[in-house]
Scaffold this active site. Structure first.
Site, PDB file in Angstrom:
ATOM      1  N   ASN A   5     -58.803 -37.755   9.184  1.00  0.00           N
ATOM      2  CA  ASN A   5     -59.186 -39.079   9.653  1.00  0.00           C
ATOM      3  C   ASN A   5     -60.417 -38.914  10.543  1.00  0.00           C
ATOM      4  O   ASN A   5     -60.297 -38.469  11.679  1.00  0.00           O
ATOM      5  CB  ASN A   5     -58.002 -39.687  10.428  1.00  0.00           C
ATOM      6  CG  ASN A   5     -58.339 -41.026  11.050  1.00  0.00           C
ATOM      7  OD1 ASN A   5     -59.413 -41.591  10.790  1.00  0.00           O
ATOM      8  ND2 ASN A   5     -57.443 -41.549  11.861  1.00  0.00           N
ATOM      9  N   LYS A   7     -62.209 -41.204  11.780  1.00  0.00           N
ATOM     10  CA  LYS A   7     -62.345 -42.322  12.732  1.00  0.00           C
ATOM     11  C   LYS A   7     -63.791 -42.845  12.730  1.00  0.00           C
ATOM     12  O   LYS A   7     -64.418 -42.862  11.689  1.00  0.00           O
ATOM     13  CB  LYS A   7     -61.866 -41.880  14.115  1.00  0.00           C
ATOM     14  CG  LYS A   7     -60.459 -41.281  14.047  1.00  0.00           C
ATOM     15  CD  LYS A   7     -59.801 -41.110  15.376  1.00  0.00           C
ATOM     16  CE  LYS A   7     -58.394 -40.537  15.157  1.00  0.00           C
ATOM     17  NZ  LYS A   7     -57.635 -40.419  16.381  1.00  0.00           N
ATOM     18  N   HIS A  91     -52.681 -47.494  11.659  1.00  0.00           N
ATOM     19  CA  HIS A  91     -52.939 -46.426  12.637  1.00  0.00           C
ATOM     20  C   HIS A  91     -52.777 -47.000  14.050  1.00  0.00           C
ATOM     21  O   HIS A  91     -53.109 -48.161  14.293  1.00  0.00           O
ATOM     22  CB  HIS A  91     -54.363 -45.881  12.436  1.00  0.00           C
ATOM     23  CG  HIS A  91     -54.612 -44.661  13.244  1.00  0.00           C
ATOM     24  ND1 HIS A  91     -54.931 -44.723  14.580  1.00  0.00           N
ATOM     25  CD2 HIS A  91     -54.541 -43.344  12.931  1.00  0.00           C
ATOM     26  CE1 HIS A  91     -55.062 -43.485  15.044  1.00  0.00           C
ATOM     27  NE2 HIS A  91     -54.841 -42.630  14.064  1.00  0.00           N
ATOM     28  N   GLU A  93     -54.449 -46.726  16.637  1.00  0.00           N
ATOM     29  CA  GLU A  93     -55.672 -47.296  17.232  1.00  0.00           C
ATOM     30  C   GLU A  93     -55.939 -48.696  16.678  1.00  0.00           C
ATOM     31  O   GLU A  93     -56.462 -49.558  17.386  1.00  0.00           O
ATOM     32  CB  GLU A  93     -56.858 -46.351  16.982  1.00  0.00           C
ATOM     33  CG  GLU A  93     -56.746 -45.109  17.871  1.00  0.00           C
ATOM     34  CD  GLU A  93     -57.360 -43.843  17.304  1.00  0.00           C
ATOM     35  OE1 GLU A  93     -58.141 -43.915  16.334  1.00  0.00           O
ATOM     36  OE2 GLU A  93     -57.047 -42.760  17.835  1.00  0.00           O
ATOM     37  N   GLU A 163     -46.945 -40.401  13.896  1.00  0.00           N
ATOM     38  CA  GLU A 163     -47.979 -40.068  14.881  1.00  0.00           C
ATOM     39  C   GLU A 163     -47.536 -40.551  16.260  1.00  0.00           C
ATOM     40  O   GLU A 163     -47.801 -41.705  16.627  1.00  0.00           O
ATOM     41  CB  GLU A 163     -49.298 -40.738  14.502  1.00  0.00           C
ATOM     42  CG  GLU A 163     -49.843 -40.276  13.173  1.00  0.00           C
ATOM     43  CD  GLU A 163     -51.367 -40.296  13.161  1.00  0.00           C
ATOM     44  OE1 GLU A 163     -51.958 -39.242  12.936  1.00  0.00           O
ATOM     45  OE2 GLU A 163     -51.947 -41.365  13.413  1.00  0.00           O
ATOM     46  N   GLY A 169     -55.162 -37.332  20.047  1.00  0.00           N
ATOM     47  CA  GLY A 169     -56.404 -37.090  20.770  1.00  0.00           C
ATOM     48  C   GLY A 169     -56.205 -36.606  22.196  1.00  0.00           C
ATOM     49  O   GLY A 169     -57.132 -36.612  22.997  1.00  0.00           O
ATOM     50  N   SER A 209     -52.952 -34.303  17.469  1.00  0.00           N
ATOM     51  CA  SER A 209     -53.446 -33.011  17.969  1.00  0.00           C
ATOM     52  C   SER A 209     -53.041 -31.827  17.092  1.00  0.00           C
ATOM     53  O   SER A 209     -52.697 -30.759  17.602  1.00  0.00           O
ATOM     54  CB  SER A 209     -53.005 -32.793  19.427  1.00  0.00           C
ATOM     55  OG  SER A 209     -53.545 -33.817  20.245  1.00  0.00           O
TER      56      SER A 209
HETATM   57  P1  PGA Z   1     -55.907 -36.271  16.562  1.00  0.00           P
HETATM   58  O1  PGA Z   1     -55.796 -37.667  15.793  1.00  0.00           O
HETATM   59  O2  PGA Z   1     -55.669 -35.183  15.544  1.00  0.00           O
HETATM   60  O3  PGA Z   1     -57.301 -36.244  17.122  1.00  0.00           O
HETATM   61  O4  PGA Z   1     -54.857 -36.257  17.628  1.00  0.00           O
HETATM   62  C1  PGA Z   1     -54.806 -37.885  14.845  1.00  0.00           C
HETATM   63  C2  PGA Z   1     -54.903 -39.301  14.311  1.00  0.00           C
HETATM   64  O5  PGA Z   1     -55.247 -40.201  15.075  1.00  0.00           O
HETATM   65  O6  PGA Z   1     -54.660 -39.548  13.121  1.00  0.00           O
END
Ligand code: PGA
Length: 253
Positions: A5, A7, A91, A93, A163, A169, A209
């Site tokens: 992803n 983003k 997601h 976000e 998630e 993140g 992460s």
């Molecule tokens: P990350 O993001 O690996 O940076 O924690 C995962 C995601 O948001 O799908």
């Protein structure tokens, strides 16, 4: 399945360069279904770069309507018309910053399945919910609402990503055991809502992460069928390393 992803990172030129580098680094890799999800402006360029290679391209979001006066949005038929095969839905976000709800995720899931896209539906608890012991309740509610009126006959391509929001993140990762337990809860709810056989075969990804150094311990869990990777997918070297570790290729014996 290992999904990247990206983003809101990378211009189209950077996306093309990253996809080209990935092709070189992942040459000969066949074990996993690898899906690259760039920003929508780069979908075409990444599709061109990866065409005929076995690496799939996914969108990070889409609208539930097939067309209409929805300024700034992209529809499922638009995605499939250029060769996009996967789409991330719900997601955290999107839920946090763009008012995405369990109901819109459900509407989008109906549309994605209707158009033959492989949906990657994201669910997960925030830290406060985990600390209050509400993780199971939250996961069951999110899965149940996402699957409302979805027929088991249609749901076969479904992928769910667990998630935990506190791990995205942040550098904090759920322990493999925590993730496996959450995956078990999700699988149980899918069995109740749809069908036991489908639930047994459902791919549930872990996201939050995931890095080259923790990929194998997570992916070695029987309940974890893949990873959704944000930060560590932005550099082709780290993503390729993660794919190889997660597959047990090149791991120390
Ligand atoms: P990350 O993001 O690996 O940076 O924690 C995962 C995601 O948001 O799908």
């Amino acid at each position: 399945m290992i999904a990247a992803n990206w983003k809101m990172y990378k211009t189209p030129a950077e996306a093309r360069a990253c996809a080209t580098a990935l092709l070189r680094l992942l040459a000969g890799h066949e074990r996993d279904e690898i899906v690259i999800c760039p920003p929508s402006i780069s979908l075409s360029i990444v599709l061109d770069t990866l065409s005929g290679t076995g690496l799939a391209v996914g969108a990070q979001n889409m609208h539930f309507a097939e067309e209409g006066a929805y300024t700034g949005e992209i529809s499922a038929p638009m995605l499939t018309s250029i060769g996009v095969t996967h789409v991330i839905l719900g997601h955290s976000e999107r839920r946090l910053y763009f008012n995405e709800t369990d109901e819109t995720v459900n509407q989008k899931l109906h549309t994605a399945l209707k158009h033959g896209l492989t949906p990657i539906v994201c669910v997960g608890e925030v830290l406060e919910q985990r600390e209050k012991g509400l993780t199971e309740e939250v996961l069951i509610r999110q899965v149940a609402r996402a699957l409302r009126d979805i027929s088991p006959d249609r749901a076969q391509p479904l992928v769910i990503a667990y998630e935990p929001v506190w791990a995205i993140g942040t550098g904090k990762t759920a322990t493999p055991e925590m993730a496996a337990q959450a995956h078990g809860i999700i699988r149980g709810e899918v069995a109740r809502r749809l069908d036991r056989r489908l639930a047994d075969h459902l791919r549930i990804l872990y996201g939050g992460s995931v890095r080259p150094d923790n990929a194998s311990s997570l992916l070695n869990q029987a309940e974890i069928d893949g990873a959704l990777v944000g930060g560590a997918s932005l550099k082709p070297e780290s993503f390729a390393e993660l794919v190889k570790h997660g597959s047990g290729i090149g791991d120390p014996a």
